[in-house]
Write a protein that holds these residues in place. Structure first.
Motif, mmCIF file in Angstrom:
data_model
loop_
_atom_site.group_PDB
_atom_site.id
_atom_site.type_symbol
_atom_site.label_atom_id
_atom_site.label_comp_id
_atom_site.label_asym_id
_atom_site.label_seq_id
_atom_site.Cartn_x
_atom_site.Cartn_y
_atom_site.Cartn_z
ATOM 1 N N SER A 59 40.952 -4.026 41.201
ATOM 2 C CA SER A 59 41.022 -3.030 40.116
ATOM 3 C C SER A 59 39.901 -2.014 40.310
ATOM 4 N N THR A 61 37.723 -1.434 37.989
ATOM 5 C CA THR A 61 36.544 -2.087 37.405
ATOM 6 C C THR A 61 35.843 -2.929 38.462
ATOM 7 N N LEU A 64 34.013 -0.644 40.997
ATOM 8 C CA LEU A 64 32.701 -0.190 40.517
ATOM 9 C C LEU A 64 31.677 -1.319 40.581
ATOM 10 N N ALA A 87 35.043 0.852 31.189
ATOM 11 C CA ALA A 87 34.905 0.113 32.453
ATOM 12 C C ALA A 87 33.685 0.564 33.239
ATOM 13 N N THR A 88 33.330 1.850 33.140
ATOM 14 C CA THR A 88 32.187 2.363 33.908
ATOM 15 C C THR A 88 30.912 1.607 33.525
ATOM 16 N N GLN A 155 39.646 8.588 38.178
ATOM 17 C CA GLN A 155 40.624 9.561 37.647
ATOM 18 C C GLN A 155 40.776 10.751 38.596
ATOM 19 N N SER A 176 40.614 3.631 40.953
ATOM 20 C CA SER A 176 41.538 2.723 40.255
ATOM 21 C C SER A 176 42.958 3.123 40.630
ATOM 22 N N LYS A 181 47.620 6.181 36.829
ATOM 23 C CA LYS A 181 46.740 7.106 37.559
ATOM 24 C C LYS A 181 47.573 8.022 38.461
ATOM 25 N N GLY A 189 45.099 -2.415 40.573
ATOM 26 C CA GLY A 189 44.592 -2.248 41.936
ATOM 27 C C GLY A 189 43.418 -1.295 41.926
HETATM 28 C C1 LIG Z 1 36.882 6.578 34.513
HETATM 29 C C2 LIG Z 1 37.413 5.197 34.768
HETATM 30 N N1 LIG Z 1 36.591 4.261 35.264
HETATM 31 C C3 LIG Z 1 37.028 3.017 35.517
HETATM 32 C C4 LIG Z 1 38.335 2.644 35.285
HETATM 33 C C5 LIG Z 1 38.750 1.222 35.508
HETATM 34 O O1 LIG Z 1 39.832 1.071 36.373
HETATM 35 P P1 LIG Z 1 40.816 -0.183 36.232
HETATM 36 O O2 LIG Z 1 41.627 -0.008 34.994
HETATM 37 O O3 LIG Z 1 41.652 -0.132 37.472
HETATM 38 O O4 LIG Z 1 39.970 -1.407 36.204
HETATM 39 C C6 LIG Z 1 39.231 3.599 34.788
HETATM 40 C C7 LIG Z 1 40.659 3.318 34.562
HETATM 41 O O5 LIG Z 1 41.142 2.654 33.763
HETATM 42 C C8 LIG Z 1 38.754 4.904 34.499
HETATM 43 O O6 LIG Z 1 39.562 5.837 33.981
#
Ligand SMILES: Cc1ncc(COP(=O)(O)O)c(C=O)c1O
Length: 368
Positions: A59, A61, A64, A87-88, A155, A176, A181, A189
């Motif tokens: 993912s 997340t 990062l 998530a950041t 994004q 992500s 997306k 993923g």
């Molecule tokens: C700015 C940002 N950071 C992190 C994420 C985390 O990605 P994911 O949902 O794949 O874990 C997202 C998306 O959801 C996001 O838009």
């Protein structure tokens, strides 16, 4: 006419024969994990970005978190912006680092590095929010060229800063592939992108239970891999990403044209020459009228606009005991109550863009 924020069904219908063929190929090979599809996608996405390594992960997340771990963020200060997706900042804490926040520029909604007055960060984590490319030179000018820059490019698939793709600008970047997306999988993923061999080696181990050889584990890793089904779908979609981003840009241009005379609306920023925004989201804001009233009426008219994001990071309950919970971030805190994301996806028709703009202008006249 009902108009969703994003319609994935249309993309699936358009390419369903191809998707069925891809799915059948992977499933009949029974190579689901760490196979040729993953290697192909990693290579092709790396070429697309202009970087040496891309590694598929579970993912954005995870991307990062693992990237921060690979940059030895534990115990260090990581600076990001107050208006990002949660998530950041969760990833910063997951990596054992300390979250530092700064406010945003009201024109671009991106990090306003000059608003930060805390201790010098070890790592800066800008978010190319909504797909607008953040100029990382500002970070180097403020903190010196030794500061580690990690991009949250979750994004920003395809966006460009001065001719270079977002995701190729810092020490490493996280993507992500969440289905909504611009480059979206058929499930969760993510991936990291980097030119640094050591970071890539570390992530290879971290995504694979901390082992670079089978059954030999020399560090505490986990299980976070992009599976071959997702990789094969993404590899196909990657061939179309520029075309799909162009459609989003065409829609954005039409929205601008149709809304430019509406005094109540602040339109998204234009990008400087040499830059490209992928319009993951088309975010407007209102000057004086109530955003929530407009949103309610849009929904009554079956136009499903959204808000990204309605609550800033410092006001999230999970952070109620953090010192930054009591700090003021005037710009992001004000704008989160005024912003609105209009429907935006590549297959959106001109007629739909016109309908959204027309209904929106009518509603604004009513609530003024
Ligand atoms: C700015 C940002 N950071 C992190 C994420 C985390 O990605 P994911 O949902 O794949 O874990 C997202 C998306 O959801 C996001 O838009």
């Amino acid at each position: 006419m009902s108009i969703p924020l994003v319609d994935l069904q249309r993309n699936f219908s358009r390419y369903s024969d191809k998707y069925e063929e891809i799915l059948l190929n992977v499933c009949s090979s029974c190579q689901f994990i760490m196979g040729q599809e993953l290697r192909d996608f990693e290579k092709n996405f790396a070429d697309f970005l202009g970087v040496k390594h891309v590694l598929g992960l579970g993912s954005g997340t995870d991307a990062l978190t693992l990237l921060l771990k690979a940059c030895q963020a534990e115990g260090k200060i990581v600076l990001t912006q107050n208006n990002t997706f949660i998530a950041t900042t969760l990833a910063i804490a997951n990596a054992g680092a300390q979250i530092a926040l700064c406010d945003i520029d009201p024109d671009t909604y991106q990090m306003d590095i000059d608003s930060y007055d805390g201790p010098c960060p070890d790592i800066v984590l800008p978010v190319h929010l909504y797909g607008y490319p953040y100029d990382i030179e500002k970070i180097k000018a403020k903190f010196g060229s030794q500061v580690i820059i990690i991009e949250d490019a979750c994004q920003a698939h395809g966006s460009k800063l001065n001719g270079s793709r977002c995701g190729s600008l810092g020490v490493g970047a996280a993507f992500s592939f969440y289905p909504g997306k611009n480059l979206g999988a058929f499930g969760d993923g993510g991936a990291i992108a980097t030119n640094d061999d050591d970071i890539a080696d570390e992530i290879l181990a971290l995504r694979n239970w901390g082992g670079s050889k089978k059954y030999i584990h020399d560090r505490p890793g986990g299980n976070s891999r992009l599976d071959n089904v997702q990789a094969a779908i993404l590899d196909f979609k990657l061939k179309h990403i520029d075309e799909w981003n162009q459609s989003r840009n065409n829609n954005a241009k039409l929205y601008r044209e149709l809304l430019k005379d509406c005094d109540e609306i602040v339109l998204p920023p234009e990008t400087p020459d040499g830059c490209l925004q992928n319009f993951h989201l088309f975010v407007i804001r209102f000057k004086n009228i109530s955003r929530d009233e407009v949103l309610k009426k849009l929904h009554e008219n079956e136009i499903f606009a959204g808000i990204h994001y309605p609550v800033t990071i410092n006001k999230q309950l999970v952070y109620k005991d953090e010192t930054f919970a009591n700090k003021k971030f005037p710009v992001s805190e004000e704008l989160c109550g005024k912003i609105l994301s209009l429907p935006m996806f590549p297959e959106m028709t001109t007629e739909e863009v016109r309908t959204v703009a027309k209904v929106l202008v009518t509603i604004i006249d009513q609530v003024k």
